[in-house]
Design an enzyme around this catalytic site. Structure first.
Site, short mmCIF file in Angstrom:
data_model
loop_
_atom_site.label_atom_id
_atom_site.label_comp_id
_atom_site.label_asym_id
_atom_site.label_seq_id
_atom_site.Cartn_x
_atom_site.Cartn_y
_atom_site.Cartn_z
N ASP A 77 -26.00 -75.70 -12.01
CA ASP A 77 -24.64 -75.97 -11.57
C ASP A 77 -23.91 -76.84 -12.60
O ASP A 77 -24.25 -76.82 -13.78
CB ASP A 77 -24.65 -76.66 -10.19
N HIS A 304 -18.93 -80.35 -7.98
CA HIS A 304 -19.54 -79.18 -7.35
C HIS A 304 -21.06 -79.27 -7.27
O HIS A 304 -21.67 -79.06 -6.23
CB HIS A 304 -19.10 -77.94 -8.12
N SER A 490 -20.71 -71.00 -2.36
CA SER A 490 -21.38 -72.06 -3.11
C SER A 490 -22.12 -73.02 -2.19
O SER A 490 -23.11 -73.62 -2.59
CB SER A 490 -20.36 -72.86 -3.93
#
Length: 575
Positions: A77, A304, A490
């Site tokens: 990520d 994220h 996600s």
């Protein structure tokens, strides 16, 4: 799912928690239907980190020691912040994050230049500054590798923007003080000299006026290129050590000096990290490569990755309802989002990440990244993934995409690669009522409308299974908040990945051979269908995964051999 910029929607959420654990489903059945659901403190907290929907809470309640212990998840990520809430320790007291790696090279610093200290303990830094090294630092060779980095190259756009505003505010205050002093000096000159006829006095007054003009004009041409940090690398006889000089980031001139820095080494060795300054609150770790000639300063390229890691495995002993799905699991952070490219992944970064996952003997990979593709099951990265799954027996989980509800919108690699478990995003009535504050939540769970759909170009379903696609999870410290609400496949992918980590934990503890094929088969055969129409499978896959039922399936089929084989079909008359 992630495309250079976060494609999961983000909302800021502040949570005031109290009390302890306790169940939180209150009236939500296993299939997600709403039955006398009431939103109270515990059900609200449970809706922020959904676990009941996939049976994870029931499984851990029945098997407290199978909470992910013994499993390692590689997070592909934007990078994971080791200082974020819930990401320090596992439920059994082990380090949560085993390694933090920048697979992109965006934080690399050239430290091939070698200098030696003078009699006063000073070295000439790569930026040209003269720095004092700490006399207590062990350096048997006496060689100091030096390099420098523009700090804004390490920060996200959001953090850089905040810092520029705060630094501009500080600069404006100092500039206004300088203008006020210059005006005062001119006023004193005019009071002292009522008539200025002497050429020398005219020049003096002109200089005073020019000083005011320059100070006023420089505010218009202000351009903050950012501070420069000097890096020093040396070998202490056992490991490579790193120290940074961050004086240019500090308000206090006595802070941030090189000699006051607590030396770090490769994160994998000591699991220690640093913070650049109080102003940025940005965590970083270091790794040294190539005999001290390359220093990697690892920061995240967006919140994220930390959010994804928190969903999979965060551990909050003070508030168990906010735990990730597998609080006992350990993590490897593989940063594939290149800070220089707006957090987009590259082939080189992905390859390095796969190598790291194999070297660390990870059990699982979660990749909440992807984009559209023309050809399914095709490309160098897919070939490497097949090798990792089929030869090294890792289980690869990835987001299906956020481009629905149109048909054939699943992204790569999650929805278009046969060896990857592609996950769609599900929302339960409890999530709708709690996390999304829907006044009249749906009577039963359903897929988010934007969750990508199959089929793929070669006729595959596209989505394998579904999991909750939203959560309030930890975010990096530089965001200046503890948690954040994000939605997307996600978020569904690490939810599923955490659930699989629970299965792996149980399988290892009971001596059941872990196979990516048997685990996938168990998940698909025990998922609860979402929706009553056959075409719903294009969105939901086999349905909402159920950890407890999948484990029962694995136990019953533990003695059956699990074989993976390929079937190729050639259509007559065509290549």
């Amino acid at each position: 799912m992630y495309r250079a910029m976060p494609c999961s929607s983000v909302e800021t959420t502040d949570i005031t928690t109290g009390g302890g654990g306790g169940g939180g489903g209150g009236g939500v059945e296993e299939n997600g239907r709403l039955r006398n659901f009431k939103l109270n403190h515990s059900t609200f907290l449970a809706s922020l980190m959904p676990k009941k929907e996939i049976g994870a809470d029931r499984f851990i309640e029945a098997h407290p020691h199978y909470d992910g212990r013994g499993s390692i998840i590689a997070i592909f990520d934007s990078g994971v912040d080791p200082a974020a809430a819930g990401l320090q320790l596992t439920s059994d007291g082990r380090p949560k994050i085993l390694d933090v790696i920048d697979c992109t090279g965006s934080g690399d610093v050239d430290t091939s230049k070698v200098v030696k200290a003078d009699e006063d303990g000073r070295i000439s830094a790569a930026s040209g500054a003269s720095l004092v090294v700490n006399s207590s630092w062990k350096n048997p060779s006496g060689e100091w590798h030096v390099g420098y980095k523009l700090v804004y190259e390490l920060f996200t756009n959001a953090l850089t923007s905040r810092l520029k505003k705060e630094r501009k505010k500080i600069w404006d205050e100092k500039n206004q003080e300088a203008i006020a002093k210059a005006v005062m000096h001119l006023d004193e000159f005019d009071q002292k000299h009522k008539k200025v006829e002497d050429p020398k006095l005219k020049r003096v007054r002109g200089d005073l006026q020019n000083r005011i003009d320059i100070l006023k004009n420089q505010a218009d041409s202000y351009d903050d290129k950012g501070p420069v940090i000097d890096a020093v690398v040396w070998h202490d006889g056992e490991v490579w050590r790193v120290a940074l000089d961050t004086q240019s980031l500090q308000d206090d001139p006595d802070s941030g000096k090189l000699a006051g820095f607590v030396p770090l080494t490769n994160y994998r060795i000591e699991q220690k990290y640093g913070v650049f300054s109080k102003l940025d609150a940005c965590t970083f770790v270091v790794n040294v490569y190539d005999e001290g000639n390359i220093l990697s300063i690892v920061t995240d390229s967006s919140p994220h990755g930390t959010h994804v890691a928190g969903i999979a495995a965060a551990f909050h002993p003070e508030e168990p309802l906010l735990n990730g799905v597998a609080p006992g699991a350990q993590l490897i952070s593989c940063k594939i989002g290149d800070s220089r490219l707006g957090s987009m992944e590259t082939g080189t970064g992905l390859t390095r990440a796969l190598i790291a996952a194999v070297e660390h003997k990870c059990d699982l990979i979660n990749m909440s990244y992807g984009e559209p593709t023309l050809l399914p099951d095709y490309g160098r990265f897919v070939d490497l993934v097949n090798e990792v799954v089929n030869e090294h027996r890792l289980i690869f989980v990835s987001s299906a995409g956020n481009s629905g509800p149109a048909l054939s919108t699943v992204g790569a690699p999650g929805g278009t690669s046969s060896s990857i478990i592609g996950v769609g995003a599900y929302v339960s009535p409890a999530m709708a009522a709690g996390a999304h504050s829907i006044v009249e939540p749906p009577a039963e769970g359903l897929e988010y409308t934007w969750s990508s759909r199959g089929p793929t170009a070669d006729g595959d379903l596209g989505v394998c299974i579904s999991a909750p696609g939203g959560a309030v999870a930890p975010v990096p410290t530089w965001t200046l908040q503890g948690r954040m609400l994000m939605n997307g496949t996600s978020m569904a992918s690490p939810s599923a990945c955490g659930g699989i980590a629970l299965l792996i934990s149980a399988m290892k503890a009971e001596g059941i051979t872990v196979s990516p094929y048997s685990v996938r088969k168990a998940l698909e055969n025990t998922s609860i269908p979402i929706g009553g129409l056959p075409e719903d499978k294009l969105t939901t896959g086999q349905g909402l995964m159920q950890v407890d039922k999948a484990y029962e399936y694995i136990q019953k089929s533990r003695d059956f051999p699990c074989v993976c084989y390929q079937i190729k079909i050639s259509q007559s008359g065509k290549s």
